[in-house]
Design an enzyme around this catalytic site. Structure first.
Site, short mmCIF file in Angstrom:
data_model
loop_
_atom_site.label_atom_id
_atom_site.label_comp_id
_atom_site.label_asym_id
_atom_site.label_seq_id
_atom_site.Cartn_x
_atom_site.Cartn_y
_atom_site.Cartn_z
N GLY A 190 1.34 -6.39 3.98
CA GLY A 190 2.63 -5.92 3.99
C GLY A 190 3.03 -4.96 4.77
N TYR A 233 3.76 -1.88 4.34
CA TYR A 233 3.20 -0.64 4.33
C TYR A 233 1.77 -0.56 4.20
CZ TYR A 233 7.78 1.05 3.21
OH TYR A 233 9.10 1.40 3.43
N SER A 234 0.88 -1.61 4.63
CA SER A 234 -0.51 -1.92 4.59
C SER A 234 -1.33 -1.08 5.07
CB SER A 234 -0.86 -3.42 4.87
OG SER A 234 -2.16 -3.68 4.97
N ASN A 235 -2.13 -0.45 4.30
CA ASN A 235 -3.17 0.43 4.80
C ASN A 235 -4.22 -0.24 5.83
OD1 ASN A 235 -2.09 2.94 3.61
ND2 ASN A 235 -3.70 2.65 1.83
N LEU A 273 -3.64 -2.94 7.46
CA LEU A 273 -3.04 -3.32 8.89
C LEU A 273 -3.21 -2.24 9.70
CD1 LEU A 273 0.45 -5.00 8.49
CD2 LEU A 273 -1.77 -6.00 9.38
#
Ligand SMILES: *Cc1c(COP(=O)(O)O)cnc(C)c1O
Length: 296
Positions: free
Chosen positions: A66, A68-70, A72
């Site tokens: 997503g 806000y993905s940590n 990624l």
């Protein structure tokens, strides 16, 4: 190239009148200090995936998340650190927030995709990278047996024993890895998972899939505060007071909910006096930046 980071993750005691009153010793393992970007459990989860990619001579990491993905962000950071090309396939419309800014800064190329096609990640991988023999698929959140293996190593770093270990759960991979580590070392410790989603009971089957041997653990499904990425005033106030009283940053999406659970259960006399409790600080503090208007 040796794909490894030197792990710096000390255990610190959290002193608090509530814990003193209940006769509890509460500690926190600072996985957030492993790396500012490849933070917390995300390094543990990526380690064996990156080694596998490297051993297959794959030079291009492709992963999913997503906006806000940590995961990624951690993958972008790890790719930059270890010399991989990296693409992130992002759920939803083209946006530019703090997380994606940091992903791009680390050299990640972003492909935005609608929520419908996002469901089938293998299909997206084939659609964009079927012709790229260097491309290596990493699932959303890094979920995989390799990731669980990386997380199980956390247990080998402990020099003291604990009755309870607490972690926040998104995919359940870290929880499963920790349980595997507990089982392998024949420890009497109980792992407690705090799903950060509403209706988190499904987490049990996700965890069970990755267990190397069946084991007992505890799932606490009442600490989601309305669902993934949702907060309440109570949670925000808890985080403010925790940070101000300990100097340890925590995020509202994962670690804030998990630590709230420990304080709440302690207040409800859930733990036997004399218990030793270890919270895993799984990182993710950048998540705070996306939610700062909730802290006014
Ligand atoms: C990704 C993440 C988790 C969830 O880990 P799972 O292995 O997916 O359960 C927990 N805490 C933080 C800070 C994370 O970034």
């Amino acid at each position: 190239m040796d794909i490894d980071l030197k792990i710096f993750s000390p255990v610190q005691q959290i002193n608090n009148p509530l814990f003193a009153d209940r006769g509890l010793c509460v500690f926190i393992k600072r996985d957030d200090l492993i790396h500012p970007i490849i933070s917390g459990n995300k390094w543990r989860k990526l380690k064996y995936l990156l080694k596998e990619a490297h051993s297959q001579n794959k030079t291009h990491l492709v992963t999913f998340g997503g906006a806000y993905s940590n995961h990624l962000l951690a993958t972008a950071g790890a790719a930059a650190r270890f010399g991989f090309k990296v693409t992130g396939i992002v759920r939803g419309e083209d946006v530019n927030n703090n997380t994606l800014f940091m992903c791009r800064l680390h050299g990640m190329e972003l492909i935005f995709t609608d929520r419908e096609s996002y469901r089938d990640k293998q299909a997206l991988f084939v659609k964009y990278f079927a012709g790229d023999e260097n491309a290596f698929f990493i699932d959303e959140g890094g979920a995989s047996p390799e990731a669980a293996r990386g997380c199980s190593e956390l247990i080998n770093e402990l020099t003291e024993s604990y009755d309870h270990i607490f972690c926040a759960s998104g995919t359940g991979t870290m929880a499963a890895g920790i349980i595997n580590g507990i089982t392998a070392n024949k420890l009497p410790t109980i792992l407690h998972s705090i799903p950060v989603f509403k209706n988190g009971a499904f987490m049990a089957s996700e965890i069970d899939k990755l267990l190397l041997e069946p084991a007992d653990y505890q799932l606490h499904t009442d600490y989601h505060f309305g669902g993934y990425g949702k907060v309440t005033t109570e949670l925000v106030n808890f985080i403010k007071s925790f940070v101000a009283n300990t100097g340890i940053l925590i995020d509202p999406i994962y670690t804030g909910k998990m630590l709230y659970a420990i304080y709440d259960l302690a207040g409800k006399n859930y733990f036997k006096p004399g218990s030793r409790i270890l919270a895993i600080h799984s990182g993710g503090i950048w998540g705070l930046l996306g939610m700062k208007d909730k802290f006014n």
